[in-house]
Design an enzyme around this catalytic site. Structure first.
Site, short mmCIF file in Angstrom:
data_model
loop_
_atom_site.label_atom_id
_atom_site.label_comp_id
_atom_site.label_asym_id
_atom_site.label_seq_id
_atom_site.Cartn_x
_atom_site.Cartn_y
_atom_site.Cartn_z
N SER A 175 -13.04 2.66 5.67
CA SER A 175 -13.65 2.57 7.01
C SER A 175 -14.50 3.80 7.28
O SER A 175 -14.18 4.91 6.84
CB SER A 175 -12.57 2.46 8.09
OG SER A 175 -11.83 1.27 7.96
N ASP A 234 0.83 -1.20 0.00
CA ASP A 234 0.00 0.00 0.00
C ASP A 234 0.88 1.26 0.00
O ASP A 234 1.81 1.36 0.79
CB ASP A 234 -0.88 -0.03 1.25
CG ASP A 234 -2.00 0.98 1.25
OD1 ASP A 234 -2.39 1.43 0.16
OD2 ASP A 234 -2.50 1.30 2.35
N HIS A 272 -8.30 8.58 5.09
CA HIS A 272 -7.71 7.52 5.90
C HIS A 272 -8.01 7.78 7.37
O HIS A 272 -8.09 8.93 7.80
CB HIS A 272 -6.19 7.48 5.71
CG HIS A 272 -5.76 7.02 4.36
ND1 HIS A 272 -4.78 7.66 3.64
CD2 HIS A 272 -6.16 5.98 3.58
CE1 HIS A 272 -4.60 7.04 2.49
NE2 HIS A 272 -5.42 6.02 2.43
#
Length: 286
Positions: free
Chosen positions: A211, A80, A178
């Site tokens: 998320s 990532d 994020h």
């Protein structure tokens, strides 16, 4: 079954489901993600950020490759947010089957040039490449980076970028960040923009900062081109909230201490796999 991202997501794109990319930084997280994937018969992506790789070491990737090779479902090992050619070449040598070159802060032309070069190198080794166009925001508690201002992906630029780089997947900025969102802040995905991007490119798109978003919006995004959804904070929060409770009980044996935290994280992973419609899709891979 260990495969690369292109092969994994081509099936997802053709069948309109998404695949979870779960950021892992320990054997506990790796095990629980693989176990849930096998139970639900779901393809899965084990994702390691460079910060996590530095913490775990090269031997951790060897361990992940062994897990993936023995797994009864398709598994990708993905780096990532690699920042340079050198960084990603090392990742390929270490055993990743997919890498991300994140040149999103560079000028558009420079992003194209660096991504094209990375794609040429990786493809020669049978490794797939993810790139990023636009910038992902940053919320709380994330070590994955991000930017104070989200620069939304331009659909026309996305079309040119994909054509000129040959990249396999593209992370797009449509409103996510994020980390964990503060109480009272709810992100909203720009679905109309996503539709425009998907109409102009022919590769699976990636949703970073997966998320904390509304389930309904994530499910809709999958129907409009998103094939890979990054999950880190939701899973880790469940684990560490449960771990704090276990520590308060006085146990210091890992074999006892990690059982309930792993169970809590497993619930999150299972929910995400069902939400992404990847459960039961392992059978689509020969």
């Amino acid at each position: 079954m260990l495969i690369n991202m292109k092969n994994l997501l081509s099936v997802a794109k053709n069948n309109k489901f998404g695949v979870g990319a779960f950021n892992i930084a320990s054997a506990e997280f790796a095990r629980l993600v693989i176990e849930v994937a096998e139970e639900l018969r779901a393809p899965v992506i084990l994702e390691v950020h460079p910060v996590e790789h530095d913490f775990c070491g090269d031997a951790f990737i060897v361990y992940l490759r062994e897990l993936a090779a023995k797994a009864s479902v398709p598994v990708v090992i993905h780096q990532d947010h690699g920042q340079s050619l050198e960084h990603n070449i090392k990742a390929i040598q270490t055993g990743y089957t997919s890498v991300m070159i994140d040149a999103s802060l560079l000028a558009f032309e420079d992003n194209i040039a660096l991504t094209r070069k990375m794609t040429e190198i990786a493809h020669a080794a049978g490794v797939s490449v993810e790139a990023e166009l636009g910038t992902i925001g940053v919320a709380e508690g994330s070590s994955e980076g991000g930017h104070s201002e989200i620069l939304y992906t331009d659909p026309d630029q996305a079309a040119r970028f994909v054509k000129e780089t040959g990249v396999d997947t593209l992370a797009v900025a449509i409103g996510t960040s994020h980390g964990l969102y503060p109480v009272g802040k709810q992100p909203k995905l720009d679905i109309p923009r996503l539709k425009e991007i998907a109409a102009r490119v022919n590769i699976p798109l990636v949703l970073h900062g997966g998320s904390g978003n509304k389930d309904s919006e994530v499910a809709e995004a999958i129907q409009h081109g998103v094939g890979k959804i990054n999950i880190s904070s939701d899973m880790k929060k469940a684990f560490f909230v449960a771990l704090e409770d276990e520590i308060k009980r006085g146990s210091h044996e890992p074999s006892e201490l990690f059982l309930k935290p792993m169970a809590a994280a497993r619930e999150v992973v299972a929910h995400k796999m069902r939400l992404f419609s990847s459960a039961g899709k392992a059978e689509l891979y020969a």
